[in-house]
Design an enzyme around this catalytic site. Structure first.
Site, PDB file in Angstrom:
ATOM      1  N   THR A   3       2.224  13.922  -3.279  1.00 56.02           N
ATOM      2  CA  THR A   3       2.014  14.444  -4.633  1.00 56.02           C
ATOM      3  C   THR A   3       3.338  14.842  -5.287  1.00 56.02           C
ATOM      4  OG1 THR A   3      -0.164  15.245  -4.028  1.00 56.02           O
ATOM      5  CG2 THR A   3       0.859  16.285  -5.934  1.00 56.02           C
ATOM      6  N   GLU A  36      -6.108  16.788  -1.496  1.00 59.38           N
ATOM      7  CA  GLU A  36      -6.618  15.609  -0.774  1.00 59.38           C
ATOM      8  C   GLU A  36      -7.681  14.881  -1.596  1.00 59.38           C
ATOM      9  OE1 GLU A  36      -5.833  14.805   2.538  1.00 59.38           O
ATOM     10  OE2 GLU A  36      -4.749  16.584   3.179  1.00 59.38           O
ATOM     11  N   ARG A  54      -8.953  13.823   5.133  1.00 57.49           N
ATOM     12  CA  ARG A  54     -10.177  14.154   4.390  1.00 57.49           C
ATOM     13  C   ARG A  54     -11.387  14.206   5.326  1.00 57.49           C
ATOM     14  NH1 ARG A  54      -8.843   9.849  -0.465  1.00 57.49           N
ATOM     15  NH2 ARG A  54      -7.415  11.212  -1.611  1.00 57.49           N
ATOM     16  N   SER A  77      -5.388  23.858   7.470  1.00 53.75           N
ATOM     17  CA  SER A  77      -4.494  22.967   6.715  1.00 53.75           C
ATOM     18  C   SER A  77      -3.236  22.667   7.515  1.00 53.75           C
ATOM     19  CB  SER A  77      -4.095  23.608   5.381  1.00 53.75           C
ATOM     20  OG  SER A  77      -5.237  23.797   4.570  1.00 53.75           O
ATOM     21  N   ASP A  85     -13.501  15.685  -8.657  1.00 54.60           N
ATOM     22  CA  ASP A  85     -13.837  14.645  -9.648  1.00 54.60           C
ATOM     23  C   ASP A  85     -13.407  13.259  -9.183  1.00 54.60           C
ATOM     24  OD1 ASP A  85     -14.932  16.528 -11.263  1.00 54.60           O
ATOM     25  OD2 ASP A  85     -13.189  16.744 -12.572  1.00 54.60           O
ATOM     26  N   CYS A 137      -3.643   7.760   5.684  1.00 50.22           N
ATOM     27  CA  CYS A 137      -3.454   9.105   6.252  1.00 50.22           C
ATOM     28  C   CYS A 137      -4.455  10.063   5.625  1.00 50.22           C
ATOM     29  CB  CYS A 137      -2.056   9.639   5.966  1.00 50.22           C
ATOM     30  SG  CYS A 137      -0.744   8.538   6.452  1.00 50.22           S
TER      31      CYS A 137
END
Lengths: 392, 246
Positions: free
Chosen positions: A139, A371, A251, A98, A375, A246
Site C-alpha cells: 500500500t 487487506e 486474508r 496482525s 467494499d 500473499c
C-alpha cells in the site's frame, strides 16, 4: 483487566470435525494467549506500545509460518491449523494476530513461494524463530485499493537495483529487520524485493495516534535511492498476482482470526448478561438481550463453518481468491457487529479497559479496512459472479 | 537414565461435574480432559532430565483410546514414547498393577507419578507401584536431583520440608514444586508435528483385580442463598439462632 475466563463457544460441535492434532494446536495457542497475552495486552494497548517480549513466545508456539515446511524452520502444519492459530491469537488481540499474519503470510510466504533456495535458507529459519522480523510493503499513500497504480519503482543499475518510493500503513515496519517490498521495474512490471534494515536511504517512521491496533506497531517505508543487491529480487513470480497471492494467504488467516475476536466479545457479553442484575433479574433474562446473544452465536457458528470449509479447500489447493474474499468480508463484518452489540450489553462497563470488547471493536475497524476493504471484497464477489469487474 | 512418567487423564479443573446411572458413574459428556496436574509437574521435571542429563522419557497411561489426545500432548511436550495400557482404570490397585508391569518390562531407573490424581484423589498409585516394583519411594516430592545412581529428594511434610538421599531405581510421587507452575510447558507447533511420528504403543492389561468398586457419588450440598443484614446485632442473632455456630 479482569482475569481471562474465556470459554470458546462451539454450538455446532465443530470440534468433531477437527483432528486430534488440530485440537492440540488450538489448545496450545489458547493456553499461550491466556498465559502471555491476556494479562498484559490491555496495558500495552492503552499505552499504544507493541509488547516486544511476545515475539519470542509467538515464535515458540509456532505462530510464525506454521504451514512453512520444517526444513525451513516452519512447523509444516496444514491450513486449518494455521487458521486455528490465527483465531486463538486474535481472541487475545487483533494487533498481535496482525504481527503473526504479516510475518507468516506476507513475509515468509512470498520468500517461500517466489524466492530462490538461497533466499529461503537465508531468511526463513530466522523469520520462523523470530530472530528476524519482517514487514510487507504494498500500500502507498496514493494507492490503497488500487495497488496496480503504485509509484514505487526500481531501476537496474547493472550490479544492483536502485529503489525509490514510499509505502504506508505497514504493520511491523518500525521494528522490522526486513521488508518484502513491491515495486515496478522500468517496464512497469511489479516485482518483489527484500530490503534490509540498515541499507542506506531506507527508513521506517512510525505512525502514531492510532485508535486501533494500538498494541501493534504500524509505520511507513521510505526508499530514497536505496541500493538493493540483485540477489534480493524474488524471481519466482511477478505482476500484481504475486502480492495478491500473499494477500490471499493473509486474508484467509484473517477470516479465522475475526472469529476469535467475535468469540471473545460474545463470551464476555454472555457471562456479563448472566451476572448483571437489573429489575430484580439477570439482564440475560430480558428478550432484547437474548436476541443480541442468540444472533451473535448464530453468526459465529455460520462464520466458523465458512472458515472451516475454506480451510478444507485451502488444504486441497482449491480455494479461489474470490472465495477467500467472501470469508474475509463476512467474518470481519460479523465480528465488528458482534463487538458493537456486545458493548451494548455491557453498558457503561463495555467502554472501559476492564473488558476486552472495546479494544476488539476498535481493532476490527482496521481489520475491516486492511487487506482489501469491506467494499472491495464485495466487488470481488460481484466480479466473480457476473464476470464484470466494477472497480476498474 | 530411563524415566517412566505415569500420566492420569483427568477432567479439566474447570469442568462441570455430573454423574449418571444413579450417581454411580462420572458423566464425561462435554468434559475436556487434561494431563493430571501432579503428573504434569513430574513430566516437566523429566523433560529437564532429558535436556540436561540425556534421559529417555516414556509416558504410560491406563485407559481406552479416548486418553490418546492427552498422551499425544505429552509427546508434543517432549516425551520420547508413549504406552497406553488398554483398560478401564477401575481403581488404584488395578492401575498400579498395570503400570508396574510396564515399568518392569521397560527396566526404568526412575518412575514418576503424581502424588494423587485430581479426579478421584486416591493418592495410592505411586505407593503401591513402588511396593510392587520393590523400589525406593519418595512421596509428596517437591524437588528431585539425580547424580549418577544417587538421588536427592525433598518432600513436603507437615509444616516443613524433609530432604532425603536415596538410590535409583526410584519411584516418585510428585507434586507442585518438582518444577514451578511457570515452568509448565505449552507444546509448540513443531513439537505437535513431531509427536505425530513418535510411537504410541497399545498393550493389553495383565490380570489384576480391582480391590474397590464405586457404588455411589455425591456432590457437596449447593451453597445456600446469601442473607444481607444491616447491623451487627442482626448478624449475631442469625449466627446464634439460625446458623447455631456461636
Amino acid at each position: 483487566m479482569k482475569p481471562d475466563l474465556f470459554e470458546a463457544p462451539d454450538y455446532y460441535n465443530l470440534d468433531e470435525l477437527l483432528s486430534e492434532e488440530h485440537k492440540l494446536v488450538r489448545d496450545a495457542a489458547r493456553q499461550w494467549v491466556k498465559r502471555d497475552i491476556s494479562p498484559i495486552i490491555e496495558e500495552y494497548a492503552q499505552k499504544a506500545e507493541f509488547p516486544n517480549q511476545i515475539i519470542k513466545g509467538l515464535a515458540e508456539i509456532g505462530a510464525f509460518g506454521p504451514y512453512i515446511p520444517t526444513e525451513y524452520g516452519g512447523a509444516g502444519l496444514d491450513q486449518i491449523s494455521y487458521g486455528i492459530i490465527m483465531q486463538e491469537i486474535e481472541r487475545g488481540d487483533s494487533g498481535v494476530r496482525s504481527t503473526a499474519s504479516v510475518q507468516s503470510s506476507l513475509v515468509m510466504y512470498p520468500i517461500f513461494q517466489y524466492g530462490t533456495e538461497a533466499q529461503r535458507k537465508k531468511y526463513l529459519p530466522k523469520l520462523a524463530s523470530g530472530q528476524l522480523m519482517g514487514c510487507f510493503g504494498l500500500t502507498e499513500p496514493n494507492h490503497g485499493s488500487n495497488p496496480n497504480g503504485m509509484e514505487t519503482k526500481f531501476k537496474d543499475m547493472g550490479d544492483h537495483y536502485l529503489l525509490n518510493g514510499a509505502k504506508l500503513w505497514i504493520s511491523n515496519s518500525p521494528f522490522a529487520d526486513i521488508a518484502v517490498v513491491w515495486a515496478k521495474n522500468e517496464e512497469g512490471r511489479i516485482h518483489g524485493l527484500i530490503v534490509e534494515r540498515g541499507m542506506e536511504g531506507f527508513s521506517t517512521p512510525e505512525t502514531h495516534n492510532k485508535w486501533s491496533l494500538r498494541a501493534s506497531a504500524t509505520g511507513e517505508l521510505i526508499f530514497n535511492n536505496v541500493c538493493v543487491p540483485k540477489e534480493n529480487l524474488l524471481p519466482g513470480k511477478n505482476g500484481l498476482g504475486a502480492p495478491l497471492g500473499c494477500l490471499d494467504s493473509a486474508r484467509y488467516g484473517i477470516s479465522w482470526g475475526a472469529i476469535g475476536a467475535a468469540m471473545d466479545c460474545y463470551n464476555t457479553a454472555l457471562r456479563y448478561a448472566k451476572e448483571r442484575v437489573q429489575f430484580g433479574k439477570p439482564i440475560a433474562a430480558f428478550q432484547l438481550q437474548q436476541k443480541k446473544l442468540a444472533e451473535m452465536i448464530t453468526e459465529i457458528t455460520k462464520a466458523q463453518l465458512l472458515a472451516f470449509r475454506l480451510g478444507q479447500l485451502k488444504n486441497e489447493g482449491k480455494a479461489t481468491s474470490a472465495q477467500i474474499s467472501m470469508a474475509k468480508r463476512n467474518n470481519v463484518d460479523m465480528a465488528l457487529k458482534i463487538a458493537r452489540e456486545a458493548r451494548q450489553i455491557l453498558g457503561g462497563m463495555g467502554i472501559t479497559g476492564e473488558y476486552s470488547i472495546m479494544r476488539h471493536m476498535m481493532n476490527l475497524e482496521s481489520v475491516i479496512t486492511y487487506e482489501g476493504t469491506h467494499d472491495i471484497h464485495l466487488l470481488i464477489t460481484g466480479a466473480d459472479i457476473t464476470g464484470i469487474a466494477a472497480f476498474q | 537414565m530411563k524415566i517412566l512418567v505415569c500420566i492420569s487423564n483427568v477432567p479439566d479443573t474447570t469442568a462441570k461435574i455430573n454423574f449418571t446411572d444413579g450417581d454411580t458413574k462420572f458423566d464425561t459428556n462435554g468434559v475436556q480432559f487434561v494431563i493430571n496436574p501432579n503428573d504434569e509437574f513430574g513430566l516437566t521435571r523429566a523433560m529437564w532430565f532429558k535436556e540436561k542429563q540425556q534421559a529417555t522419557v516414556h509416558v504410560a497411561t491406563v485407559g481406552d483410546a479416548s486418553v490418546e489426545p492427552t498422551m499425544r500432548k505429552a509427546l508434543a511436550i517432549g516425551a520420547d514414547e508413549a504406552i497406553r495400557i488398554n483398560a478401564n482404570p477401575s481403581d488404584g490397585f488395578f492401575v498400579a498393577s498395570q503400570l508396574a508391569e510396564v515399568a518392569k518390562n521397560g527396566a526404568y531407573d526412575l518412575v514418576i507419578g503424581g502424588r494423587e490424581s485430581i479426579d478421584y484423589n486416591g493418592g495410592m498409585v505411586p505407593g503401591i507401584l513402588a511396593s510392587l516394583l520393590d523400589m525406593n519411594f519418595v512421596n509428596a516430592c517437591i524437588s528431585l536431583e539425580i547424580d549418577g545412581n544417587n538421588a536427592t529428594a525433598i518432600r513436603e511434610i507437615d509444616g516443613g520440608k524433609e530432604t532425603l538421599s536415596t538410590n535409583l531405581p526410584l519411584v516418585i510421587g510428585g507434586q507442585k514444586g518438582l518444577v514451578a507452575e511457570s515452568d509448565l510447558r505449552i507444546p509448540n507447533m513443531r513439537g505437535i508435528m513431531m509427536a505425530r511420528k513418535k510411537t504410541l504403543s497399545v498393550v493389553e492389561p495383565i490380570d489384576a483385580n480391582s480391590t474397590t468398586k464405586d457404588t455411589k457419588f455425591e456432590k457437596p450440598a449447593a451453597k445456600g442463598a446469601v442473607k444481607l443484614v444491616d447491623n451487627v446485632d442482626d448478624l449475631i442473632n442469625l449466627l446464634h439462632n439460625e446458623a447455631k455456630v456461636i
